[in-house]
Scaffold this motif. Structure first.
Motif, PDB file in Angstrom:
ATOM      1  N   ILE A   1      55.999  13.705  12.839  1.00  0.00           N
ATOM      2  CA  ILE A   1      56.067  12.264  12.079  1.00  0.00           C
ATOM      3  C   ILE A   1      57.548  12.040  11.990  1.00  0.00           C
ATOM      4  N   GLN A   2      58.580  12.846  11.597  1.00  0.00           N
ATOM      5  CA  GLN A   2      59.838  12.448  11.224  1.00  0.00           C
ATOM      6  C   GLN A   2      60.380  11.975  12.500  1.00  0.00           C
ATOM      7  N   PRO A   3      60.464  12.671  13.707  1.00  0.00           N
ATOM      8  CA  PRO A   3      61.058  12.247  14.900  1.00  0.00           C
ATOM      9  C   PRO A   3      60.460  10.819  15.355  1.00  0.00           C
ATOM     10  N   ALA A   4      59.147  10.579  15.259  1.00  0.00           N
ATOM     11  CA  ALA A   4      58.532   9.366  15.666  1.00  0.00           C
ATOM     12  C   ALA A   4      59.186   8.249  14.498  1.00  0.00           C
ATOM     13  N   LEU A   5      59.225   8.498  13.095  1.00  0.00           N
ATOM     14  CA  LEU A   5      59.929   7.683  12.306  1.00  0.00           C
ATOM     15  C   LEU A   5      61.270   7.431  12.578  1.00  0.00           C
ATOM     16  N   ASN A   6      62.157   8.224  13.102  1.00  0.00           N
ATOM     17  CA  ASN A   6      63.440   7.905  13.247  1.00  0.00           C
ATOM     18  C   ASN A   6      63.791   7.183  14.494  1.00  0.00           C
ATOM     19  N   ALA A   7      62.610   7.174  15.727  1.00  0.00           N
ATOM     20  CA  ALA A   7      62.863   6.571  16.724  1.00  0.00           C
ATOM     21  C   ALA A   7      62.104   5.107  16.447  1.00  0.00           C
ATOM     22  N   GLY A   8      61.532   4.879  15.106  1.00  0.00           N
ATOM     23  CA  GLY A   8      61.185   3.363  14.799  1.00  0.00           C
ATOM     24  C   GLY A   8      59.635   3.269  15.213  1.00  0.00           C
ATOM     25  N   THR A   9      58.832   4.320  15.316  1.00  0.00           N
ATOM     26  CA  THR A   9      57.673   4.202  16.016  1.00  0.00           C
ATOM     27  C   THR A   9      56.722   5.324  14.958  1.00  0.00           C
ATOM     28  N   LEU A  10      55.331   5.218  15.350  1.00  0.00           N
ATOM     29  CA  LEU A  10      54.320   6.079  14.633  1.00  0.00           C
ATOM     30  C   LEU A  10      53.710   6.890  15.643  1.00  0.00           C
ATOM     31  N   PRO A  11      52.898   7.985  15.315  1.00  0.00           N
ATOM     32  CA  PRO A  11      52.312   8.834  16.305  1.00  0.00           C
ATOM     33  C   PRO A  11      51.119   8.053  16.661  1.00  0.00           C
ATOM     34  N   GLU A  12      50.533   8.291  17.834  1.00  0.00           N
ATOM     35  CA  GLU A  12      49.495   7.724  18.379  1.00  0.00           C
ATOM     36  C   GLU A  12      48.341   8.244  17.448  1.00  0.00           C
ATOM     37  N   THR A  13      47.289   7.305  17.130  1.00  0.00           N
ATOM     38  CA  THR A  13      45.948   7.458  16.318  1.00  0.00           C
ATOM     39  C   THR A  13      45.564   8.752  16.586  1.00  0.00           C
ATOM     40  N   GLY A  14      45.217   9.068  17.929  1.00  0.00           N
ATOM     41  CA  GLY A  14      44.543  10.316  18.660  1.00  0.00           C
ATOM     42  C   GLY A  14      45.266  11.378  18.026  1.00  0.00           C
ATOM     43  N   ARG A  15      46.705  11.315  18.214  1.00  0.00           N
ATOM     44  CA  ARG A  15      47.602  12.507  17.854  1.00  0.00           C
ATOM     45  C   ARG A  15      47.639  12.640  16.668  1.00  0.00           C
ATOM     46  N   LEU A  16      47.521  11.579  15.588  1.00  0.00           N
ATOM     47  CA  LEU A  16      47.390  11.852  14.151  1.00  0.00           C
ATOM     48  C   LEU A  16      46.101  12.474  13.684  1.00  0.00           C
ATOM     49  N   ILE A  17      45.005  12.353  14.388  1.00  0.00           N
ATOM     50  CA  ILE A  17      43.799  12.791  14.221  1.00  0.00           C
ATOM     51  C   ILE A  17      43.767  14.313  14.666  1.00  0.00           C
ATOM     52  N   GLY A  18      44.453  14.759  15.647  1.00  0.00           N
ATOM     53  CA  GLY A  18      44.396  15.806  16.189  1.00  0.00           C
ATOM     54  C   GLY A  18      45.216  16.686  15.123  1.00  0.00           C
ATOM     55  N   LEU A  19      46.505  16.195  14.847  1.00  0.00           N
ATOM     56  CA  LEU A  19      47.295  16.670  13.689  1.00  0.00           C
ATOM     57  C   LEU A  19      46.524  17.118  12.456  1.00  0.00           C
ATOM     58  N   SER A  20      45.750  16.100  12.140  1.00  0.00           N
ATOM     59  CA  SER A  20      44.847  16.348  10.782  1.00  0.00           C
ATOM     60  C   SER A  20      43.872  17.458  11.016  1.00  0.00           C
ATOM     61  N   LEU A  21      43.225  17.478  12.133  1.00  0.00           N
ATOM     62  CA  LEU A  21      42.193  18.524  12.328  1.00  0.00           C
ATOM     63  C   LEU A  21      42.929  19.923  12.360  1.00  0.00           C
TER      64      LEU A  21
END
Length: 572
Positions: free
Chosen positions: A52-72
């Motif tokens: 999450i932090q690297p994506a925020l530093n780059a001004g983006t958000l992780p992909e939805t599928g990636r977030l779901i995988g991280l949540s799982l």
């Protein structure tokens, strides 16, 4: 006799070695639960710092599928921890139940080796309390105390090591809190132990008081002593209430105290870190993910610390139970039995040796020093018919118990054809002695069970012969439709018939020696005549010892012996 005192720690150690497979599975379950509990914090640190932090530093958000995988991934860590917790609880139950089963069996074996004096000093309720309440307290000590405590300690160590890996300064700060928690825990443990021991003692007194009241209910009613017993019981209830209140007081203060310390530690850490926030790096060199994981672990470390307080309460109950169980298992035992002394061997006559010899015998009870018998000496030849008389308390019944080997001489010896009576195995004694008590003591079961006492080696023919010799067989045939298999109810028999049933029980194994303990007491004249006829028939070809001055003239005993001042005096 016990050569090595029983210790619960030694018993558990031996149990663990004997059941090494179960012990290994339990250790794996504990380690699995402790280590899997660390996974959510590490997963949280990885998700924040690496995703999450690297994506925020780059001004983006992780992909939805990636977030779901991280949540799982994150919740999968909790799921794995839950599976190990289920496995741990299962292993604790299995291991604990098996351990307690073996401990109860050990106590039952011990009860068969206890001296009769133990049962004289301790009520029936105390024995059942030892096997139930005290052993259950040890089960709590093991399952909800000791093992859970080990799990909690393993979690605390794992969390502290993890935080030290995250940041050594945080690890040292957390380590500084441990002595404070240890001091608080020690103070509460000391108070809880004292209160629990007092409470356990009162609970056992209550159980014993209640059992004795039930056993003597009729006597209490006849003497009008119900208010006296009620007053004593109320006093016990009051003491139990006070001791339980002390335990509850310690328990109620412990958890809030730990919660208060946790809130202070987390609040201080959050304030320091938030005050010095600078981009993605925090004070003490913590990243946001490390800080979040550290807060999660610090919150988690207080949960096992708080659980230790609850586990200590279970352990205090268990420790007080251990004291009582160890005391029971270390009680003095009867002398070892000699398996070579079979009924056939000890009943074989020896030239120049009387059947029974009281040789310079002395005896006093374990809880006193006053001699009941002082160098008592006399011989009893085979087939002799002896009546023992003496004032109440002179030791007549004690003499019978010594003869049966239920009590052991303090000095001297009691010999049966030259063999020490106390060395004869209990399994052989019904072939040697027949004992008729003053009052008939029924056992659960049928009429047959009253005579055989559950001994499967006694044939139906022997039971019928004993009932016939006791003048009861015809009564059974006429009044009990199911005969020997009729469920026993004392109301089906008169008082005299119950005494005759006791006689049938005594002679069913055809013993050579018959002991009659005041069997004519509380009988009317008509019933007494029935008993006299039965005894006259039963004593033929047997050696008889009887305590009953009333029957001495009617039964025509060969000898009367008076017991007085610790000595035996031949009257004729």
């Amino acid at each position: 006799m016990n050569k090595r005192p029983f210790k619960t720690s030694r018993f558990i150690s031996s149990f663990a070695r004997h059941h090494w497979g179960l012990s290994l599975l339990l250790i794996l379950a504990i380690l699995g639960t402790s280590l899997s509990g660390l996974l959510p914090a590490f997963a949280l640190r990885y998700i924040i710092d690496q995703e999450i932090q690297p994506a925020l530093n780059a001004g983006t958000l992780p992909e939805t599928g990636r977030l779901i995988g991280l949540s799982l991934l994150f919740y999968g860590c909790y799921f794995l921890e839950g599976l190990f917790t289920i496995f741990e609880n299962f292993m604790i139950d299995v291991y604990g139940e098996k351990l307690i089963h073996e401990l109860r069996y050990l106590m039952l074996e011990k009860s068969a080796r206890l001296r009769l004096s133990y049962f004289s000093k301790h009520g029936s309720g105390e024995m059942s309390s030892r096997l139930t309440d005290d052993v259950y307290a040890i089960e709590l000590l093991f399952s909800e105390g000791l093992v859970s405590l080990l799990v909690s300690l393993a979690k605390i160590i794992g969390i502290w090591v993890s935080i030290f890996v995250f940041n050594w300064v945080l690890g040292l700060l957390l380590f500084a809190v441990v002595p404070l928690i240890a001091l608080i825990t020690h103070l509460f443990r000391k108070g809880m132990l004292k209160a629990q021991i007092a409470n356990r003692k009162v609970l056992n007194e209550e159980s014993n008081h209640f059992a004795e009241t039930i056993d003597n209910l009729r006597l209490l009613k006849d003497l009008g002593k119900e208010p006296y017993r009620e007053s004593n019981f109320k006093g016990l209830l009051g003491r139990a209430y006070q001791s339980q209140n002390k335990t509850a007081l310690f328990d109620s203060f412990y958890s809030p105290t730990i919660d208060f310390i946790k809130a202070i530690v987390i609040a201080l850490l959050t304030l320091v870190v938030a005050y010095s926030y600078n981009n993605s790096t925090l004070v003490l060199g913590l990243s946001i993910g490390t800080f979040a994981a550290s807060i999660d672990l610090i919150s988690s470390i207080f949960a096992p610390i708080q659980a230790i307080g609850e586990e200590l309460q279970s352990m205090q109950e268990g420790v007080s139970g251990i004291y009582r169980v160890e005391s029971f298992l270390n009680e003095e035992e009867i002398s070892p039995k000699d398996s070579a002394l079979t009924a056939g061997k000890v009943l074989t006559p020896k030239a120049g040796t009387p059947l029974l010899r009281f040789e310079d015998l002395s005896f006093h009870y374990d809880d006193g020093t006053e001699l009941i018998f002082d160098h008592l000496s006399f011989d009893l030849p085979a087939k002799q018919q002896v009546c023992v008389i003496g004032r109440t308390g002179a030791g007549k019944t004690t003499l019978f118990r010594l003869t049966l080997g239920l009590l052991e001489p303090t000095g001297g010896a009691l010999l049966l054809n030259g063999n020490p009576v106390q060395a004869i195995p209990d399994t052989e004694k019904r072939q040697i002695f027949g004992y008729v008590e003053q009052g008939f003591k029924p056992v659960p079961g049928t009429l047959r069970d009253q005579v055989t006492l559950g001994d499967p080696t006694i044939s139906e023919e022997a039971v019928k012969a004993a009932l016939s010799e006791s003048f009861l067989f015809d009564y059974v045939k006429v009044h009990l439709p199911n005969g020997l298999d009729t469920p026993f109810h004392s109301d089906d028999f008169s008082r005299g018939q119950l005494q005759l049933l006791g006689l049938a029980r005594a002679i069913v194994t055809d013993p050579s020696i018959l002991l009659l303990d005041e069997i004519s007491a509380n009988l009317d004249s008509a019933t007494e005549q029935q008993v006299i006829q039965a005894i006259t028939r039963a004593r033929q070809s047997r050696t008889v010892l009887s305590i009953s001055h009333r029957l001495s003239d009617q039964l025509g005993f060969n000898q009367i012996i008076e017991v007085e001042n610790g000595h035996a005096i031949a009257k004729q």
